[in-house]
Design an enzyme around this catalytic site. Structure first.
Site, short mmCIF file in Angstrom:
data_model
loop_
_atom_site.label_atom_id
_atom_site.label_comp_id
_atom_site.label_asym_id
_atom_site.label_seq_id
_atom_site.Cartn_x
_atom_site.Cartn_y
_atom_site.Cartn_z
N LYS A 153 93.27 108.23 106.93
CA LYS A 153 91.96 107.91 107.52
C LYS A 153 90.93 109.02 107.27
O LYS A 153 91.26 110.09 106.79
CB LYS A 153 92.13 107.61 109.00
CG LYS A 153 93.07 106.44 109.29
CD LYS A 153 92.55 105.09 108.80
CE LYS A 153 93.61 104.05 108.56
NZ LYS A 153 94.13 103.37 109.72
C1 LIG Z 1 95.09 102.26 110.29
C2 LIG Z 1 94.59 101.15 111.10
C3 LIG Z 1 95.00 100.94 112.42
C4 LIG Z 1 96.13 101.69 113.05
O1 LIG Z 1 95.93 103.05 113.16
P1 LIG Z 1 97.14 103.99 113.66
O2 LIG Z 1 96.46 105.26 114.06
O3 LIG Z 1 98.07 104.15 112.50
O4 LIG Z 1 97.78 103.31 114.82
C5 LIG Z 1 94.39 99.94 113.17
N1 LIG Z 1 93.43 99.16 112.63
C6 LIG Z 1 93.03 99.30 111.35
C7 LIG Z 1 91.94 98.41 110.84
C8 LIG Z 1 93.60 100.28 110.53
O5 LIG Z 1 93.22 100.40 109.25
#
Ligand SMILES: *Cc1c(COP(=O)(O)O)cnc(C)c1O
Length: 373
Positions: free
Chosen positions: A170
């Site tokens: 991210k």
């Molecule tokens: C990565 C992601 C998540 C989950 O994030 P985590 O921190 O891994 O739980 C939720 N929604 C979207 C759209 C994502 O891309």
């Protein structure tokens, strides 16, 4: 980081509080609660709003698995919403369609979870208007959208509760981690309570107070706290966030310029003037009618040239579990289905060099030349 390791306090403590304060300032939110993931944040956000058995939660079909898994964890029912085929975000028309469909079945939705797809904000003003008219809460899935703005406001200060991800891929990362932001003290308090076993005082306060055994279990909470080790990483990432965002923006610009007038491709929409697209993803669309290859063949041709492409996402209503559980067919949400056959995510990350980006451009143009009808 070293400071945290030397302090001997590795779990949730002073660094988490510092990270929460800095994060709240960055997205101009009143409250921020650090958590172990965005999935945890979505879970606790819906829990704090009282979502439970029998409730319906509206979720875009074009998203990651956890956006829809979380209402299921709470015993609620998911109603999938189609997306705008170009932004891949929900829009008032698709949400209203879903609300009307539910009403015909005698159902009402309790919450909507818009996903700011790829880092482009959903049309929040219109969605909030709909939410007021239909009595819906809005929990934003901002896993892609740290750094995104809408109407000049940072995502994180807009909906009822906003959930961020600090997963490894991210925009900013703590390895694993997440954050929930809100303006409402009751929701922030509930999320904090439920994030650490439902205890009246968190572990850090417990151990630093005399008589630490005097805690109370106020609810059957979860184990969703962030560690101070992760929070230290998060603080360092926050300081670099703007520079990293600019770098991704440069790469996105380079791609936009290279592909915007190319037959066979459609470039992703940009943020409206004055707003920020965080470019977590760069999702091209193929104009299949101009090509001899389908999306998978196109993607494989790029992989053969050493380009790490991906597809975000296979719509959830086309995933085996949801097809079975809700009896859904791909064509039932036609715009997401249409988009799914055409989307391809190109590499974009802050440490990507100009040469890397040019190599991607060349490979895409080469494959296109071979694929053109
Ligand atoms: C990565 C992601 C998540 C989950 O994030 P985590 O921190 O891994 O739980 C939720 N929604 C979207 C759209 C994502 O891309």
């Amino acid at each position: 980081m070293l400071q945290v390791l030397r302090s001997g306090w590795l779990s949730t403590g002073a660094k988490c509080r510092e990270f929460e304060r800095a994060f709240a300032r960055a997205v101009r939110a009143r409250y921020a609660v650090a958590l172990s993931s965005c999935t945890a944040a979505l879970h606790l956000a819906l829990e704090a709003l009282g979502v439970g058995p029998g409730d319906v939660v509206l979720v875009p079909t074009m998203t990651f698995a956890s956006t829809a898994a979380v209402p299921q964890h709470l015993g609620a029912r998911v109603a999938f919403v189609d997306v705008n085929p170009h932004t891949l975000c929900v829009e008032p028309a698709t949400v209203e369609e879903a609300l009307v469909r539910l009403r015909q079945q005698g159902l009402r939705a309790k919450a909507l979870v818009p996903v700011h797809f790829a880092g482009l904000a959903c049309p929040m003003e219109a969605l909030q208007e709909l939410a007021r008219a239909w009595g819906l809460y809005i929990v934003e899935d901002a896993a892609h959208a740290f750094g995104t703005t809408y109407g000049g406001r940072p995502v994180g200060s807009i909906g009822d509760i906003t959930c961020f991800s600090f997963y490894a891929t991210k925009n900013i990362t703590t390895g694993e981690g997440g954050m929930a932001t809100t303006e409402e003290p009751r929701w922030a308090e509930r999320i904090r309570l439920m994030s650490l076993h439902g205890l009246s005082a968190n572990a850090w306060q417990r151990y630093s107070m005399q008589g630490s055994w005097h805690y109370h279990v106020l609810a059957p909470g979860y184990k969703y706290n962030l560690s101070d080790v992760a929070a230290a990483l998060g603080l360092a990432q926050l300081r670099r966030a703007e520079a990293m965002r600019r770098r991704r923006q440069e790469i996105a610009r380079l791609y936009q310029q290279a592909f915007s007038h190319v037959q066979g491709l459609r470039t992703p929409p940009e943020a409206p003037p004055g707003d920020v697209h965080s470019w977590h993803l760069y999702v091209l669309k193929l104009r299949l009618r101009a090509l001899r290859l389908n999306r998978d063949e196109f993607a494989h041709a790029l992989q053969k040239r050493g380009i790490g492409v991906s597809v975000h996402f296979r719509p959830l209503h086309m995933q085996p579990y949801y097809q079975r559980a809700y009896g859904l067919r791909p064509q039932e949400l036609p715009r997401a289905y249409w988009a799914f056959e055409r989307i391809i995510s190109l590499p974009i990350y802050s440490r990507m060099s100009h040469e890397d980006a040019h190599r991607v451009v060349e490979a895409v143009l080469e494959v296109l030349k071979e694929a053109a009808r």
